[in-house]
Design a protein around this motif. Structure first.
Motif, PDB file in Angstrom:
ATOM      1  N   LYS A  78       0.898  -1.287   0.216  1.00 54.31           N
ATOM      2  CA  LYS A  78       0.124   0.115   0.003  1.00 54.31           C
ATOM      3  C   LYS A  78       0.726   1.085   0.034  1.00 54.31           C
ATOM      4  O   LYS A  78       0.500   2.255   0.704  1.00 54.31           O
ATOM      5  N   ALA A 122       2.463  -0.642  12.879  1.00 54.91           N
ATOM      6  CA  ALA A 122       1.048  -0.414  12.557  1.00 54.91           C
ATOM      7  C   ALA A 122       0.045  -1.488  12.947  1.00 54.91           C
ATOM      8  O   ALA A 122      -1.133  -1.230  13.082  1.00 54.91           O
ATOM      9  N   ASN A 147      -8.878   5.048  19.081  1.00 54.41           N
ATOM     10  CA  ASN A 147      -7.330   5.260  18.451  1.00 54.41           C
ATOM     11  C   ASN A 147      -7.049   3.808  17.691  1.00 54.41           C
ATOM     12  O   ASN A 147      -6.121   4.036  17.018  1.00 54.41           O
ATOM     13  N   THR A 346      -3.426   0.495  13.772  1.00 57.75           N
ATOM     14  CA  THR A 346      -3.675   1.732  13.888  1.00 57.75           C
ATOM     15  C   THR A 346      -4.923   2.209  12.977  1.00 57.75           C
ATOM     16  O   THR A 346      -4.967   1.359  11.932  1.00 57.75           O
ATOM     17  N   ARG A 347      -5.691   3.228  13.165  1.00 58.31           N
ATOM     18  CA  ARG A 347      -6.838   3.429  12.400  1.00 58.31           C
ATOM     19  C   ARG A 347      -6.387   3.731  10.828  1.00 58.31           C
ATOM     20  O   ARG A 347      -7.403   3.220  10.137  1.00 58.31           O
ATOM     21  N   ASN A 348      -5.122   4.284  10.485  1.00 59.88           N
ATOM     22  CA  ASN A 348      -5.181   4.599   9.193  1.00 59.88           C
ATOM     23  C   ASN A 348      -4.259   3.425   8.406  1.00 59.88           C
ATOM     24  O   ASN A 348      -3.793   3.502   7.243  1.00 59.88           O
ATOM     25  N   GLY A 349      -3.789   2.581   9.216  1.00 59.77           N
ATOM     26  CA  GLY A 349      -3.106   1.266   8.768  1.00 59.77           C
ATOM     27  C   GLY A 349      -1.699   1.804   8.522  1.00 59.77           C
ATOM     28  O   GLY A 349      -1.077   0.682   7.887  1.00 59.77           O
ATOM     29  N   ARG A 350      -1.369   2.878   8.813  1.00 57.36           N
ATOM     30  CA  ARG A 350       0.220   3.319   8.896  1.00 57.36           C
ATOM     31  C   ARG A 350       1.065   3.047  10.219  1.00 57.36           C
ATOM     32  O   ARG A 350       0.448   3.177  11.146  1.00 57.36           O
TER      33      ARG A 350
END
Length: 520
Positions: A78, A122, A147, A346-350
């Protein structure tokens, strides 16, 4: 609470006595968190690992009161490098967790969690955690669901329905007869009858591995195990056999393995490997294998009964069947405990903090290099750049990123990487050669000439430098000098013409022109 990070085997070796003291004091400690088992496993582990070690203050004289072993695993996907933080024992350990002096856990576990929150990951994979509900709450409270995404991962096998989050175990009595009396009448009679067949002289017997027989006994066990599991494990079977073999060998050499083999006359028909924890007085059944063509007495029941009897006779207090609620285990009178597999993301996958941990650099470099070789330049570039964000002068990342950029025609960007590389490794001839080549591609032939001359200085016996110098001379219109350059390329390195070209430097007029070209 002060947290240190232990990340080398020599540092871990110094902690053996301190670690054992904490281990002995902690009722939740188990063999896969013992110093002896972990030290062997971490010496084998290729990926970066580290241990969080907690103590009451910064003084070097204070002992540690808790340890949390972790490791990093990275992947490129990604359009980014994504890091997983795992328990260090996975995938060889059936259990993972924390060891801690009970009186310190209320302060230690939140401190560990806060330390983890500051790291670059992540996904936090809390796999096969054997931990009290009290400790789990203390740990997870620092990762609010606002979070992080939470997933409780099931461990029910789709093929046979076995739930690997359930772990049967026996609390052993003081003597063998007391244990037998705790079983059903049918089971008690069956075990007595089966053990009689191996206790009395006859066609069946059991041998226990010694230093002289261990290698062959292990080969027998792993051979049987591989035959049974190859259809299900597929391409992973070789690596599983190798890693299990290495772990069991280390355990045997440390006195932590009990390996009986069941024989029919001179034919081995089954073997069973049990890890031995002398500190917690526990036997932990790890793996078994049997000859599927053997149609005699049930070898698994015989070997387990033999091992349980041996454990009781030697003062052990627990026989742990480890993961999996196979029905046969409960015939031995087991209770069960449940382990948890929780994944936090993590919520954003990062990665937290947006970058990578410096410990991840070797693995990310390897991943990026493999992608580069496969022609996946976009993902490879991501890997190289993530390394350079945390270590701007990493020579290998600079070199490989420069090559990648040059290959896709971004010569100005490639030049910047190679220029930095020549300051990091001024004695690396290849760096100067690459810098000269991209300068040529940019049409900066005067500057390219200087880089190729530096390459010649470092590699006087390589004809590539002479050829590159002649090529730049031609581009600069210095035809009268090319013949001498060609002559230098074919003469021995000690010849006068070679020395002349190796030591050649631009005249003041040419130097000024070159500097003007660079600034332009």
């Amino acid at each position: 609470m002060h947290i240190d990070i232990i990340e080398t085997l020599p540092s871990l070796a110094k902690l053996e006595d301190n670690w054992n003291g904490v281990y002995d004091a902690d009722d939740e400690a188990q063999i896969f968190l013992s110093w002896q088992w972990l030290n062997g496993w971490l010496s084998h582990l290729q990926r970066p690992w580290f241990i969080l070690a907690a103590k009451a203050g910064e003084s070097a004289d204070l002992p540690y009161v808790a340890f949390l072993p972790l490791r990093l695993q990275n992947r490129i996907e990604k359009s980014d490098v994504v890091s997983d933080l795992r328990m260090a024992g996975n995938f060889a350990a059936d259990y993972s967790g924390i060891i801690c002096r009970p009186e310190a856990e209320n302060k230690v576990i939140p401190a560990f969690a806060r330390c983890i929150r500051q790291m670059n990951w992540a996904r936090l994979n809390l796999e096969n955690v054997r931990m009290s509900e009290r400790r789990s709450r203390l740990l997870l409270a620092c990762f609010p669901k606002a979070n992080f995404n939470y997933t409780e991962v099931g461990r029910v096998n789709k093929v046979d329905g076995i739930d690997n989050s359930l772990c049967p175990y026996l609390t052993l009595p003081k003597d063998w007869n007391s244990y037998l009396e705790s079983l059903s009448a049918n089971t008690r009679q069956k075990i007595r009858r089966l053990l009689k067949q191996v206790d009395m002289p006859g066609e069946y017997r059991i041998t226990v591995s010694t230093p002289e027989t261990f290698a062959q006994d292990l080969k027998t066990l792993l051979g049987f195990w591989e035959t049974k599991w190859r259809p299900r494990k597929g391409d992973r079977i070789e690596s599983l056999v190798a890693s299990n073999g290495a772990m069991l060998t280390r355990s045997f050499q440390s006195g932590m393995l009990y390996l009986p083999t069941f024989w029919h006359r001179d034919r081995p028909v089954a073997a069973l490997a049990t890890l031995v924890d002398p500190r917690k007085r526990a036997f932990l059944f790890y793996m078994t294998g049997r000859d599927e063509t053997f149609d005699g007495p049930p070898s698994g029941v015989i070997l387990h009964a033999f091992s349980i009897r041996h454990a009781i006779a030697n003062g052990f207090s627990e026989y742990d069947f480890l993961r999996g609620n196979e029905p046969y285990k409960y015939s031995f009178g087991c209770a069960e405990r449940k382990i948890r597999c929780t994944v936090l993301e993590t919520r954003n996958g990062r990665n937290l903090g947006g970058g990578i941990d410096t410990r991840s650099i070797p693995e990310v470099l390897q991943l990026a290099t493999e992608l580069h070789r496969k022609g996946k330049s976009t993902d490879a570039e991501i890997g190289y750049r993530r390394i350079l964000e945390v270590q701007p002068k990493h020579a290998d990342a600079l070199h490989r990123l420069g090559q990648l950029l040059a290959a896709k025609g971004d010569f100005a960007a490639a030049k910047r990487q190679f220029r930095i590389l020549t300051t990091v490794r001024p004695d690396a001839a290849k760096a100067w050669q690459c810098l000269g080549q991209v300068c040529e591609s940019l049409g900066q032939h005067e500057e390219a000439l200087r880089q190729h001359l530096e390459f010649m200085r470092l590699q006087p016996d390589q004809p590539d430098g002479f050829v590159a110098v002649a090529r730049c001379m031609a581009k600069l219109g210095r035809m009268a000098e090319i013949n001498a350059a060609v002559l230098a390329a074919i003469e021995p390195a000690s010849a006068p013409s070679v020395r002349k070209w190796r030591d050649w430097r631009p005249t003041p007029d040419r130097q000024t022109a070159s500097e003007h070209s660079v600034s332009a």
